[in-house]
Motif scaffolding. Sequence first.
Motif, PDB file in Angstrom:
ATOM      1  N   ARG A   1      68.825  11.643 -32.253  1.00 17.94           N
ATOM      2  CA  ARG A   1      68.600  10.585 -31.258  1.00 17.94           C
ATOM      3  C   ARG A   1      67.180  10.679 -30.691  1.00 17.94           C
ATOM      4  O   ARG A   1      66.512   9.667 -30.472  1.00 17.94           O
TER       5      ARG A   1
ATOM      6  N   TYR B   1      67.149  14.371 -21.062  1.00 19.06           N
ATOM      7  CA  TYR B   1      67.416  15.306 -22.158  1.00 19.06           C
ATOM      8  C   TYR B   1      66.243  15.353 -23.128  1.00 19.06           C
ATOM      9  O   TYR B   1      65.771  16.423 -23.519  1.00 19.06           O
ATOM     10  N   LEU B   2      65.764  14.180 -23.519  1.00 18.47           N
ATOM     11  CA  LEU B   2      64.680  14.147 -24.498  1.00 18.47           C
ATOM     12  C   LEU B   2      63.410  14.770 -23.938  1.00 18.47           C
ATOM     13  O   LEU B   2      62.680  15.463 -24.636  1.00 18.47           O
TER      14      LEU B   2
ATOM     15  N   CYS C   1      71.205  17.754 -35.665  1.00 20.03           N
ATOM     16  CA  CYS C   1      72.333  17.496 -34.773  1.00 20.03           C
ATOM     17  C   CYS C   1      72.136  16.098 -34.176  1.00 20.03           C
ATOM     18  O   CYS C   1      71.022  15.553 -34.186  1.00 20.03           O
ATOM     19  N   GLN C   2      73.175  15.519 -33.653  1.00 18.39           N
ATOM     20  CA  GLN C   2      73.089  14.136 -33.194  1.00 18.39           C
ATOM     21  C   GLN C   2      72.138  13.975 -32.008  1.00 18.39           C
ATOM     22  O   GLN C   2      71.466  12.948 -31.878  1.00 18.39           O
ATOM     23  N   ASN C   3      72.051  14.988 -31.145  1.00 19.67           N
ATOM     24  CA  ASN C   3      71.115  14.905 -30.019  1.00 19.67           C
ATOM     25  C   ASN C   3      69.674  14.856 -30.487  1.00 19.67           C
ATOM     26  O   ASN C   3      68.872  14.030 -30.018  1.00 19.67           O
ATOM     27  N   ASP C   4      69.313  15.747 -31.433  1.00 14.61           N
ATOM     28  CA  ASP C   4      67.933  15.770 -31.905  1.00 14.61           C
ATOM     29  C   ASP C   4      67.611  14.557 -32.772  1.00 14.61           C
ATOM     30  O   ASP C   4      66.491  14.050 -32.756  1.00 14.61           O
TER      31      ASP C   4
END
Length: 263
Positions: free
Chosen positions: A63, A77-78, A58-61
């Motif tokens: 990133r 978030y990270l 997914c784009q969050n992971d």
Amino acid sequence: MIKGRRTNLAAVKEAILKRDGAKCFICGTLNGPFDLHHIIPISKGGDKFDLDNLVLCCQNDNRMLRAGLDEALTNEYLFSIISSSSNHLGQFMVTIESVKGLVGTQNSQRARALLNRMLYANIVSAMETYLSDKLISSVSRDDLLVRRVLENNPDFKSKTYALQDIFVVYEALRQRILDYLSSVIYHNLPKVQKIYEAVFGIEFPGDLAKIYKAILIRHDIVHRNGRSAEGVLVDLTDDDVLELVLETTRFVSDLNRRVQEAV
């Protein structure tokens, strides 16, 4: 498993979506959009189109993986991904990304050789930590898995208790099992494999010969100051480190997918 090489990005993404079930290989979300992430970066010689060098994120992971450890520690978030007690694959991958960022950063031959030994050992340690944390956290949250450990482990099968002690034993049982799992030596892959098979009902993925060899090399690095039993200095190239990155990432991500499906 779908393997091989495609020659255009659209075909690559279609094959990865089919292989990984249209979900993020780290957090398991089915909610896109998804990105393709190269295990070995193209800048370090990774194949752009080889399916074995690609995973779906997914784009969050994705990133998170591109950011590396330094940014992750300063990003709310990270940081939540790293510190999450349940996202053990995410923790493993952050370590792997940090290792990749350090490969080739030393110019002198002696410094590079020392760094490569340290990185190589760290990769194996990260894999062992994943194996330990994934197993213990899963068992700690599931009574069925606790029961499987109890019923399939000879260390518990051989114990007998007086009837009047049953409830006392029962109350302490979960902690005894977790203590036992914490005491397991996780570089003993044959034993760990048997525990995973008994607890989750799954098989370890693929041919583990290269990982077995890496564990032996890591032993010499950590316990013999980088020398074999014959006194020969372990010599590891940048490519050796990156090959282990690829092998362990394939193994851990595939195993994680199997565990997720089993529970």
